[in-house]
Design an enzyme around this catalytic site. Structure first.
Site, mmCIF file in Angstrom:
data_model
loop_
_atom_site.group_PDB
_atom_site.id
_atom_site.type_symbol
_atom_site.label_atom_id
_atom_site.label_comp_id
_atom_site.label_asym_id
_atom_site.label_seq_id
_atom_site.Cartn_x
_atom_site.Cartn_y
_atom_site.Cartn_z
ATOM 1 N N LYS A 70 0.681 -1.234 0.134
ATOM 2 C CA LYS A 70 -0.005 -0.114 0.052
ATOM 3 C C LYS A 70 0.931 1.445 0.053
ATOM 4 C CE LYS A 70 -2.235 -1.608 3.551
ATOM 5 N NZ LYS A 70 -1.479 -2.872 3.664
ATOM 6 N N GLY B 256 3.377 -0.704 8.559
ATOM 7 C CA GLY B 256 4.921 -0.435 8.256
ATOM 8 C C GLY B 256 4.926 -0.344 6.721
HETATM 9 P P1 IMP Z 1 -2.191 -6.049 16.167
HETATM 10 O O1 IMP Z 1 -2.582 -5.072 15.037
HETATM 11 O O2 IMP Z 1 -0.699 -5.601 16.497
HETATM 12 O O3 IMP Z 1 -2.959 -6.235 17.387
HETATM 13 O O4 IMP Z 1 -1.800 -7.525 15.601
HETATM 14 C C1 IMP Z 1 -2.963 -8.415 15.288
HETATM 15 C C2 IMP Z 1 -2.781 -9.126 13.643
HETATM 16 O O5 IMP Z 1 -2.556 -8.201 12.981
HETATM 17 C C3 IMP Z 1 -1.327 -10.050 13.806
HETATM 18 O O6 IMP Z 1 -1.511 -11.179 13.206
HETATM 19 C C4 IMP Z 1 -0.319 -9.067 13.097
HETATM 20 O O7 IMP Z 1 0.640 -9.726 12.615
HETATM 21 C C5 IMP Z 1 -1.195 -8.499 12.061
HETATM 22 N N1 IMP Z 1 -0.760 -7.156 11.536
HETATM 23 C C6 IMP Z 1 -1.054 -6.037 12.140
HETATM 24 N N2 IMP Z 1 -0.557 -5.034 11.464
HETATM 25 C C7 IMP Z 1 -0.029 -5.614 10.336
HETATM 26 C C8 IMP Z 1 0.467 -4.987 9.153
HETATM 27 O O8 IMP Z 1 0.667 -4.015 9.079
HETATM 28 N N3 IMP Z 1 0.758 -6.117 8.445
HETATM 29 C C9 IMP Z 1 0.525 -7.431 8.458
HETATM 30 N N4 IMP Z 1 -0.083 -7.655 9.403
HETATM 31 C C10 IMP Z 1 -0.298 -6.888 10.402
#
Ligand code: IMP
Length: 438
Positions: free
Chosen positions: A21, A45
């Site tokens: 993105k 990220g």
């Molecule tokens: P959280 O957003 O840190 O609570 O993570 C919840 C889930 O979303 C986990 O499986 C993370 O690896 C995934 N996740 C969160 N942000 C990203 C991202 O920017 N890219 C890919 N996976 C993400």
């Protein structure tokens, strides 16, 4: 992308995040006046490669790389004020002027140190495989109506009372986890009092600012984070993030009307990846998975974790097209498939005698599901120099055409490398989803 009928465009990930993105926002921001983030936080990220340099943006919209573009962080984002200024200072050190170009919503909720403590120490977070950035606990506080918002920084007494409440709740959780760590009110207040003089001058009523910009005919990009299958409602719950990553979340997370959004561009990789736990029906076994990870450099931009890799799942992306109302698809990392002799597309899942062609809400339906693959010839040629569809090998064009058919959405862009110029603008899109904002 932008024209007189299509001025507000939302960009969403149509898989499990990491679709590229950041690159697409950077490319499209060339014609944008505003780029606005609407959900998530420093868990994102978004990588932008400019010349020899690469920038990973966690909270600042990827449009910041274009000097004429203004950027905003909407109310739907959970903002980590500490890392925001680290990010701002890094950009300034790299010669990117953010002065007068970056605004933060007064209504955005703050991610505080105690949210990160709870996230990194809870077993529930470990089961999901969260990024540990405090995202879930901050959204929990928001929904439980004990959150701290940016606008609270204006009122020290109220701020302290809110922080006390948040710390008390976090400490009860930490005690229930059986860990010794405890959050602390004074250090949180010291942090906020240090940062408030930097945040408050860039604080705005972002919904109002963007509403006015739209009325005046500005081109506005709404930059989604994570992916549709990580959406709190439409993703693979509970293996999801805690926000509305899909296009519907954009209106809420910026503070504009749904009818103000004219188009939705879904970003997909030419294959599939996922970081963290949860179902990934087309996941490749080793050594093929490791080979794709190596070719695609599939390691998390935020956590560095290796991403799980699989073939393109058309069931997932067709579902994302429906839930988001996608008007176009941007297919990224096509070049990563350049060396494969055969390439598979998943068209359904077989569970016993049942064939699923729609993505199920009940993950139990995916237990033991056998992906149904259509095998296509690889092109085994370098595509990274292609700048038009004609310059792609016939087999690559056929692969893209099949994706369009299966997902029932036209491809508007194809990315064939990390650099800004490695993009094919196809120019095909479905008609705008609504007639306009004003
Ligand atoms: P959280 O957003 O840190 O609570 O993570 C919840 C889930 O979303 C986990 O499986 C993370 O690896 C995934 N996740 C969160 N942000 C990203 C991202 O920017 N890219 C890919 N996976 C993400």
């Amino acid at each position: 992308m932008f024209d007189s009928r299509t001025r507000t465009v939302v960009i969403v990930g149509a898989q499990w995040g990491d679709e590229g993105k950041g690159k697409l926002v950077d490319v499209l921001a060339e014609r944008a006046d505003w780029v606005v983030r609407y959900q998530g936080g420093a868990n994102a990220g978004h990588t932008v490669h400019i010349g020899e340099k690469s920038f990973v943006l966690h909270q600042i919209p990827s449009g910041i790389m274009h000097p004429g573009v203004r950027c905003a962080i909407g109310n739907g984002v959970v903002l980590d004020p500490d890392t925001l200024f680290t990010e701002i200072d890094e950009l300034i050190a790299d010669g990117i002027d953010v002065q007068g170009r970056l605004y933060v919503s007064d209504r955005a909720h703050l991610v505080l140190p105690y949210h990160k403590m709870v996230d990194s120490l809870s077993s529930a977070s470990r089961e999901i495989g969260t990024t540990g950035r405090g995202i879930g606990p901050a959204y929990e506080d928001k929904i439980a109506r004990r959150g701290v918002r940016v606008l609270d920084l204006r009122h020290t007494d109220r701020l302290r009372a809110l922080v006390e409440r948040g710390v008390k709740h976090a400490n009860a959780l930490l005690a229930s986890f059986g860990v010794a760590e405890r959050a602390d009110v004074d250090s949180t207040m010291t942090l906020l009092q240090r940062l408030a003089p930097r945040i408050l001058p860039i604080t705005e009523d972002v919904g109002l600012v963007i509403h006015r910009a739209i009325k005046q005919g500005a081109n506005v990009l709404l930059e989604g984070a994570q992916g549709s299958l990580l959406d709190i409602d439409h993703g693979t719950y509970p293996f999801v993030t805690s926000s509305s990553t899909t296009s519907g979340g954009a209106a809420i997370g910026v503070g504009i009307a749904p009818t103000a959004i004219h188009a939705a561009l879904g970003i997909v990789k030419a294959y599939t990846t996922r970081v963290g736990n949860g179902p990934l029906p087309t996941e490749l076994e080793e050594p093929l998975g490791a080979e794709m990870r190596r070719l695609g450099n599939e390691f998390g931009a935020t956590t560095g974790r290796p991403r799980r890799c699989g073939w393109f799942d058309a069931v997932v992306v067709r579902y994302a097209a429906r839930v988001n109302g996608l008007t176009g698809l941007a297919v990224t990392k096509l070049d990563v498939l350049d060396t494969f002799e055969k390439i598979a597309l998943c068209t359904g899942y077989k569970v016993g005698d049942d064939l699923y062609t729609e993505f199920p809400g009940d993950l139990a339906a995916l237990d033991g599901a056998q992906p149904q693959y259509e095998w296509m010839d690889g092109w085994q040629q370098d595509t990274s120099h292609a700048r038009s569809l004609d310059e792609l090998p016939a087999a690559a064009r056929k692969y893209l055409e099949r994706i369009e058919e299966l997902v029932e959405t036209p491809i508007s862009h194809v990315s064939v490398g990390t650099r800004r110029d490695q993009i094919i603008s196809v120019g095909r899109e479905a008609s705008p989803v609504s007639s306009g904002a004003n």
